[in-house]
Motif scaffolding. Structure first.
Motif, short mmCIF file in Angstrom:
data_model
loop_
_atom_site.label_atom_id
_atom_site.label_comp_id
_atom_site.label_asym_id
_atom_site.label_seq_id
_atom_site.Cartn_x
_atom_site.Cartn_y
_atom_site.Cartn_z
N UNK B 9 0.70 -1.41 -0.19
CA UNK B 9 0.17 0.04 -0.17
C UNK B 9 0.67 1.13 -0.03
N UNK B 10 0.13 2.07 -0.46
CA UNK B 10 1.16 3.74 -0.42
C UNK B 10 0.80 3.62 1.13
N UNK B 11 1.80 4.51 1.43
CA UNK B 11 2.48 4.56 2.64
C UNK B 11 2.16 6.30 3.38
N UNK B 12 1.16 6.38 3.81
CA UNK B 12 0.17 8.23 4.47
C UNK B 12 -0.21 7.63 5.76
N UNK B 13 0.96 8.03 6.59
CA UNK B 13 0.85 8.06 8.21
C UNK B 13 -0.81 9.54 8.46
N UNK B 14 -1.03 8.22 9.56
CA UNK B 14 -2.53 8.80 10.37
C UNK B 14 -1.15 10.66 11.72
N UNK B 15 -2.66 11.07 11.70
CA UNK B 15 -2.40 11.73 13.02
C UNK B 15 -2.54 10.88 14.40
N UNK B 16 -1.68 11.36 15.10
CA UNK B 16 -2.30 11.09 16.34
C UNK B 16 -1.90 9.15 16.63
N UNK B 17 -1.09 8.37 16.26
CA UNK B 17 -0.87 7.66 16.21
C UNK B 17 0.58 6.74 16.65
N UNK B 18 1.00 5.72 17.49
CA UNK B 18 2.00 5.27 18.01
C UNK B 18 3.36 4.96 16.48
N UNK B 19 4.30 5.71 16.55
CA UNK B 19 5.57 5.42 15.04
C UNK B 19 6.10 4.14 15.39
N UNK B 20 5.29 3.78 16.14
CA UNK B 20 6.19 1.96 16.54
C UNK B 20 5.04 0.74 16.58
N UNK B 21 4.76 -0.17 16.61
CA UNK B 21 4.22 -1.28 16.84
C UNK B 21 5.11 -2.78 17.20
N UNK B 22 4.77 -2.99 18.54
CA UNK B 22 4.87 -4.30 18.81
C UNK B 22 3.58 -5.07 18.29
N UNK B 23 4.14 -6.34 17.62
CA UNK B 23 3.61 -7.80 17.33
C UNK B 23 3.52 -8.89 18.14
N UNK B 24 2.75 -9.15 18.81
CA UNK B 24 2.86 -10.25 19.97
C UNK B 24 1.74 -11.20 19.15
N UNK B 25 3.02 -11.55 18.43
CA UNK B 25 2.44 -12.71 17.57
C UNK B 25 2.13 -14.15 17.88
N UNK B 26 0.52 -14.53 17.87
CA UNK B 26 -0.03 -15.83 18.68
C UNK B 26 0.25 -17.15 18.03
N UNK B 27 0.00 -16.87 16.89
CA UNK B 27 -0.01 -18.28 15.66
C UNK B 27 0.53 -19.28 16.04
N UNK B 28 1.68 -19.39 16.86
CA UNK B 28 2.21 -21.07 17.39
C UNK B 28 1.07 -21.72 18.55
N UNK B 29 0.88 -20.67 19.80
CA UNK B 29 0.32 -21.44 20.68
C UNK B 29 -1.11 -20.60 20.43
N UNK B 30 -1.56 -19.68 20.51
CA UNK B 30 -3.22 -19.48 20.27
C UNK B 30 -3.82 -19.76 18.79
N UNK B 31 -2.83 -19.79 18.32
CA UNK B 31 -3.40 -20.41 17.10
C UNK B 31 -3.41 -21.80 16.55
N UNK B 32 -2.56 -22.59 17.02
CA UNK B 32 -2.01 -24.14 16.97
C UNK B 32 -3.42 -25.13 17.95
N UNK B 33 -3.12 -24.15 18.84
CA UNK B 33 -4.13 -24.82 20.06
C UNK B 33 -5.79 -24.78 19.52
N UNK B 34 -6.14 -24.17 18.70
CA UNK B 34 -7.06 -24.17 18.23
C UNK B 34 -7.75 -24.95 16.91
#
Lengths: 315, 315
Positions: B9-34
């Motif tokens: 996608x074209x990069x167009x920042x929006x005001x008032x959002x965090x500069x960086x987001x930490x993704x907590x990846x749950x696929x191996x646990x929450x994903x596979x357990x379901x």
């Protein structure tokens, strides 16, 4: 009990959003034109009737494009009279003056033209440049307006294009202005390939407002190709947009193939708006039932997540 | 070329959002357990390795719950040592002191407990009242903290519950405070049944902030049951939340059945964040390739729309 019967979603309004949203239902036209199979006219008519029974007030009924291009909607002459008694707005797509003639002959009071923001798509879809296409629409819009007919201008590829990549905002603003200047009453900003993200939506609507376009003349038309349709809709609502295109049951996008174009499902939109306390007049239960009924005719489950969650539909 | 290769996608920042987001990846646990089928340990380990290779920095690896309850993750003792050399954070779920013992014995440095905001779910999931469950977690958290281990507190049913319907915001705030007061370093606000909408998200985060909870201690965990996960995430980002749980490929939610619980797909999240110019450190192409690889092992296509759009995966 399903979640809806439990009173969910909980209604919690958010600041700065419209009190009411008009849903422009495109399932019968944009949805069915992108389904592989052609649906019998009687089923289409019943679909439009059932949609009207859910409280939807704007239901795009069909297209008067040449049957050679959209064979799925070749029955426009039979379908439109079969639903035109309904007490709702029934816009129809008209690609050119010939299409307008056909629509007017049947008493259509709302028509839509279909422009492109990019040269590549104008060439691919209309075999014209962007400006040649606009010139083709000018007499269509003028004649419609001369008869007091409401005109919507669809603008496709407003955010990205499969040949050109990102589409610059000023390029989109220019075509929007041209459509409004020729007399279109409203615009539908289309993210035809589903690549928009919320900051881009905010920027485009902001630029249009800056250019003197009233936000009341803007609708948004998002596709869920990358799962972004609803977050983009939220960004548009936050800019004051109060007309949102959606397709009952997500019709028009096959959930099981890479080629899915994925119209925003009306039910997923209604769920969000209901939670936000934004009035749409739509009965969600009836809408889900309508989409389940249509899915049975198409022989495959609805791609709408809300339809799947609220129905007993299994694949 | 696919859209990503076209620079979308074209990069167009929006005001008032965090500069960086930490993704907590749950696929191996929450994903596979379901997932219905149990994945071989070697495949799980390779999955976690590949996830680490995409740039994800927090990958929830497994759960030390009793195998009787989650047979899919019964191999935690074998899996964890097979991935613990990776230079990423590898939190693991621990339901009680016995689970903590098992995790600590293997050198886990991050654990998570799993609380409920509602009495009905606490009863169904833990056979305890909310407060009895909190009492059970207290020594777990205290012992972990005593060893310098980072503790995340999952809180499920923060927005709605399949027995009780809407969950009052103050009720959620009370349990959040209790988890933080006992020493949890961060919370993950779970919309376990996917019924939240953006105004509700804004209200809950606002109430928590009002109650003195720093937004930096909050993560969000949305499910796509009604297609709302990404718009709810956007609302959370607008409140300053910078930790978002997601599951690679949308693992854990079957796209073809009513029972789909539908974790937010990491790829759909990364697409939005990339468009917003928010840094995640994740290579989207590698992530899609990893999810396609995992989908092949599971024998069914990924429910992530972005994975489907960017891969040649067909069903």
């Amino acid at each position: 009990m399903n979640a809806s019967e439990l009173g969910l979603p909980m209604t919690v309004p958010a600041e700065g959003l419209p009190a009411r949203v008009r849903i422009h239902e495109v399932g019968a036209r944009d949805g069915l034109q992108n389904e592989k199979q052609t649906v019998p006219t009687a089923v289409k008519a019943e679909f439009v009737r059932r949609l009207a029974g859910t409280g939807l007030t704007t239901i795009e009924a069909t297209s008067f494009v040449h049957p050679k291009w959209v064979p799925q909607l070749a029955d426009a002459e039979d379908l439109f009279p079969a639903v035109s008694d309904l007490p709702v707005d029934l816009p129809v797509l008209v690609p050119n003056e010939r299409g307008l003639d056909r629509a007017l002959a049947l008493g259509a009071r709302r028509v839509a033209v279909f422009a492109s923001a990019t040269e590549s798509f104008a060439k691919a879809n209309l075999n014209r440049t962007v400006d040649e296409a606009l010139a083709m629409f000018e007499p269509v819009v003028a004649r419609a307006k001369g008869q007091g007919v409401h005109v919507r201008g669809y603008l496709s590829m407003c955010f990205g294009d499969p040949w050109e990549g990102a589409v610059p905002v000023p390029q989109v603003v220019r075509v929007c202005r041209a459509l409004l200047d020729m007399g279109c009453d409203e615009l539908s900003l289309g993210d035809t390939i589903g690549v928009a993200t919320p900051g881009h939506v905010t920027a485009l609507i902001g630029a249009l407002t800056q250019a003197g376009v009233p936000v009341s003349a803007l609708g948004v038309h998002f596709h869920d190709t990358y799962g972004q349709a609803l977050s983009n809709t939220l960004a548009a609502l936050q800019q004051g947009v109060a007309t949102v295109d959606a397709s009952a049951g997500g019709l028009g996008g096959c959930p099981y193939a890479k080629s899915a174009t994925g119209n925003l499902a009306t039910e997923d939109l209604v769920w969000m708006l209901r939670g936000l306390g934004i009035d749409t007049g739509v009965d969600l239960g009836r809408l889900v039932a309508t989409s389940v009924w249509m899915a049975a005719h198409l022989g495959r489950p609805s791609p709408s997540r809300t339809v799947r969650a609220l129905s007993h539909q299994e694949s």
